[in-house]
Enzyme design. Structure first.
Site, PDB file in Angstrom:
ATOM      1  CB  THR A 143       5.796  -8.482  -4.056  1.00  0.00           C
ATOM      2  OG1 THR A 143       7.173  -8.789  -4.264  1.00  0.00           O
ATOM      3  CG2 THR A 143       5.366  -8.996  -2.700  1.00  0.00           C
TER       4      THR A 143
ATOM      5  CD  GLU B 149       4.194  -8.027   0.813  1.00  0.00           C
ATOM      6  OE1 GLU B 149       3.197  -7.558   0.221  1.00  0.00           O
ATOM      7  OE2 GLU B 149       5.355  -7.825   0.435  1.00  0.00           O
TER       8      GLU B 149
ATOM      9  CE  LYS C 173      12.830  10.550   0.957  1.00  0.00           C
ATOM     10  NZ  LYS C 173      13.041   9.571  -0.095  1.00  0.00           N
TER      11      LYS C 173
ATOM     12  CD1 TRP D  22      10.141  13.444   3.190  1.00  0.00           C
ATOM     13  CD2 TRP D  22       8.588  12.275   4.322  1.00  0.00           C
ATOM     14  NE1 TRP D  22      10.774  12.408   3.816  1.00  0.00           N
ATOM     15  CE2 TRP D  22       9.853  11.679   4.518  1.00  0.00           C
ATOM     16  CE3 TRP D  22       7.470  11.711   4.916  1.00  0.00           C
ATOM     17  CZ2 TRP D  22      10.013  10.540   5.286  1.00  0.00           C
ATOM     18  CZ3 TRP D  22       7.637  10.588   5.685  1.00  0.00           C
ATOM     19  CH2 TRP D  22       8.894   9.996   5.876  1.00  0.00           C
TER      20      TRP D  22
HETATM   21  P1  AMP Z   1       0.477  -4.941  -4.103  1.00  0.00           P
HETATM   22  O1  AMP Z   1       1.186  -5.875  -3.215  1.00  0.00           O
HETATM   23  O2  AMP Z   1       0.894  -5.019  -5.531  1.00  0.00           O
HETATM   24  O3  AMP Z   1      -0.997  -5.023  -3.962  1.00  0.00           O
HETATM   25  O4  AMP Z   1       0.891  -3.464  -3.641  1.00  0.00           O
HETATM   26  C1  AMP Z   1       0.662  -3.014  -2.333  1.00  0.00           C
HETATM   27  C2  AMP Z   1       0.903  -1.532  -2.262  1.00  0.00           C
HETATM   28  O5  AMP Z   1      -0.090  -0.807  -2.998  1.00  0.00           O
HETATM   29  C3  AMP Z   1       0.800  -0.961  -0.851  1.00  0.00           C
HETATM   30  O6  AMP Z   1       1.949  -1.196  -0.092  1.00  0.00           O
HETATM   31  C4  AMP Z   1       0.564   0.514  -1.160  1.00  0.00           C
HETATM   32  O7  AMP Z   1       1.766   1.181  -1.477  1.00  0.00           O
HETATM   33  C5  AMP Z   1      -0.293   0.475  -2.408  1.00  0.00           C
HETATM   34  N1  AMP Z   1      -1.699   0.649  -2.036  1.00  0.00           N
HETATM   35  C6  AMP Z   1      -2.631  -0.288  -1.837  1.00  0.00           C
HETATM   36  N2  AMP Z   1      -3.818   0.262  -1.526  1.00  0.00           N
HETATM   37  C7  AMP Z   1      -3.641   1.601  -1.497  1.00  0.00           C
HETATM   38  C8  AMP Z   1      -4.480   2.740  -1.230  1.00  0.00           C
HETATM   39  N3  AMP Z   1      -5.768   2.608  -0.957  1.00  0.00           N
HETATM   40  N4  AMP Z   1      -3.918   3.975  -1.297  1.00  0.00           N
HETATM   41  C9  AMP Z   1      -2.614   4.135  -1.602  1.00  0.00           C
HETATM   42  N5  AMP Z   1      -1.787   3.107  -1.890  1.00  0.00           N
HETATM   43  C10 AMP Z   1      -2.281   1.862  -1.827  1.00  0.00           C
END
Ligand code: AMP
Length: 542
Positions: free
Chosen positions: A173, A318, A428, A433
């Site tokens: 990640t 994940e 916040k 929020w």
């Molecule tokens: P990653 O593991 O680097 O792909 O990051 C995942 C995170 O990207 C998610 O937990 C979200 O916070 C963000 N994310 C993915 N898709 C979206 C979306 N369509 N809109 C807003 N945030 C997103």
């Protein structure tokens, strides 16, 4: 139990490349190497060369379960590595080259990679870090060095019949807080999520498409598209390091690309380029956008001006894709405005990834109530724990096994998800929020603003207030901008300060780097009067 009488065949990644190599042998796989060479390969060649690579890895002493890393752009050799490594039962560890040296060293050592394939672009990086990665037995450059590695080898005749629960891929990640965490997917999980990617409600990857992979293959396995293209026999275009708008437009037009995928920043800049140059992209029918929130203005322009449907989805390392961006039959019948309202959300629930939002006590919030809570996910291809950290799941998962995504979200009656924010990015103010994502989307919808980022900074009176940073391609008047944004969000959300910047830092996967921004603007002094002080509001309740 009365046991079903089906054949005992395991779900293995090797079956994907076997299928494509046999049934779509002549279908193109087109790639640009970092050296600039255009390589026209095919699923037949990728399959043959992956077998040869499998043989070379076995010859180099790689065993089942060993981790083999790639530090590479999207090209044919990287695709061969996807299949050659997993085919023999070793684990494909895709390293994000945009991370800092220390992070790369950390994850290579944490994964205990035995071989690392390195794009020539990263040869210097490899030389720099090699002395700190003692477990790596061999660094193979993805050029003549790799070709030599293949030439010495006997191709694997038939891929081994592994247990489908064998580990297949390892992806860390982004690690915006703490050390990166390894998501270890099994063959079974990859095949299942790939199948979901091929469904019409997934990314609808099918044999009729020409797909431009604008997602790096080190980001969540290129969103499973390298696997889904083989499962369906689609033509695949691997663009190498250059993801600039002119390069993307050229690929679309020369390779008659029909489908693409990538983070919103790539498409925002591509649209600006198209508008500036007056070019068109007639072959492109659909794109999948995700990884961070896509503003509605992006869907409007792509669809109205260029005829491209935007499937806006949510997902994470994940689980890969976690929602569907396709309209249901019911939504198809609604007005364009109602459809766009849904499109601006982060997709809707898709079979295979169960989702729910919960309150602070962990109780499920009723769908459609509009109340935000923590988004949880569960399913056969969702990570149940992290690699090499037996205790991590105590904080990353609930006691009944749901993944805590770290996203604050709402879910409506139809299963549409709205990501309010990452839990750590939500602002916040006065105990309530403010969604930085909604503010950013409101700003990008304003004339002249091409990119926007909102962060929360400490404020004496309200605890935290939003600061808006934006990039513009023409002069933007601060009051006009705030007025325009005020039409889209509650007035008390409006940023206390607005700054034009030359660029906005992005993470290795193309998302706004809010951690870096918070550091850069840590000492920011708010202007004398709050823009919202006339209504004396920093919270809805004031
Ligand atoms: P990653 O593991 O680097 O792909 O990051 C995942 C995170 O990207 C998610 O937990 C979200 O916070 C963000 N994310 C993915 N898709 C979206 C979306 N369509 N809109 C807003 N945030 C997103």
């Amino acid at each position: 139990m009365l046991r079903g009488l089906n054949m005992d065949r395991q779900l293995l990644i090797s079956s994907l490349i076997d299928y494509a190599g046999r049934n779509h042998r002549a279908t193109d796989v087109v790639a640009r190497t970092s050296g600039g060479a255009l390589v026209r390969s095919s699923w037949g060649q990728v399959s043959d060369r992956a077998r040869r690579l499998g043989g070379a890895l076995l010859g180099a002493g790689v065993s089942q379960g060993d981790r083999v890393a790639t530090i590479a752009w999207n090209d044919h050799r990287h695709l061969e590595a996807y299949y050659g490594i997993t085919g023999i039962g070793a684990v494909l560890h895709t390293v994000n080259p945009r991370l800092h040296d220390e992070q790369i060293v950390y994850i290579i050592n944490h994964a205990a990679d035995v071989i690392v394939f390195v794009d020539p672009d990263f040869a210097e990086l490899a030389e720099r870090i090699a002395p700190q990665c003692p477990a790596v037995r061999r660094w193979v450059r993805l050029d003549a060095d790799y070709e030599g590695f293949l030439a010495e080898a006997e191709a694997v005749e038939a891929w081994p019949l592994l247990d489908e629960w064998s580990a297949a891929t390892l992806c860390y990640t982004s690690g915006t807080t703490g050390n990166p965490k390894g998501v270890l997917q099994s063959h079974r999980a990859i095949v299942l999520q790939t199948w979901a990617t091929c469904t019409a409600d997934g990314h609808n990857v099918n044999s009729g498409e020409s797909i431009l992979l604008a997602v790096p293959m080190f980001h969540v396995n290129g969103w499973a598209i390298p696997f889904a293209s083989a499962m369906s026999g689609a033509k695949l275009v691997l663009p190498g390091p250059d993801l600039s708008p002119p390069a993307i437009v050229e690929w679309i037009n020369t390779e008659h690309v029909t489908l693409s995928a990538g983070v919103p920043t790539i498409w925002l800049s591509t649209v600006q380029h198209l508008q500036r140059t007056g070019q068109d992209i007639p072959s492109l029918r659909r794109i999948a956008v995700g990884g961070s929130a896509a503003p509605r203005s992006l869907m409007d322009t792509l669809e109205d001006d260029f005829g491209v449907f935007v499937a806006h989805v949510w997902g994470m390392t994940e689980m890969t894709q976690g929602s569907s961006g396709r309209f249901t039959n019911r939504v198809e019948k609604l007005s364009r405005d109602e459809q766009r309202r849904r499109q601006a959300m982060a997709g809707r629930a898709i079979f295979g990834v169960e989702i729910k939002v919960v309150d602070d006590e962990g109780n499920e919030i009723e769908r459609g109530s509009g109340a935000p809570g923590e988004l949880l996910a569960c399913g056969p291809w969702v990570a149940g724990n992290y690699f090499g950290s037996a205790t991590e799941s105590a904080t990353s998962h609930t006691s009944d096994g749901w993944l805590r995504t770290g996203d604050v979200a709402t879910i409506d009656e139809e299963g549409y998800v709205t990501i309010v924010d990452r839990a750590k990015d939500v602002i916040k103010s006065g105990g309530e929020w403010i969604s930085s994502i909604e503010l950013e989307n409101a700003a990008v919808g304003c004339r002249g603003v091409t990119q926007a980022a909102v962060i929360g900074l400490p404020h004496d009176r309200w605890g935290e207030r939003p600061l808006l940073l934006y990039v513009a391609d023409e002069p933007v008047d601060r009051d006009d901008l705030l007025d325009a944004m005020g039409a889209a969000v509650p007035k008390w959300w409006l940023p206390n300060d607005v700054l034009a910047v030359a660029d906005i830092p992005l993470t290795g996967t193309g998302k706004i780097d809010k951690k870096a921004l918070r550091q850069m603007f840590a000492g920011h002094v708010w202007p004398g009067r709050d823009p919202d002080s006339s209504s004396d509001s920093g919270s809805a309740k004031q």
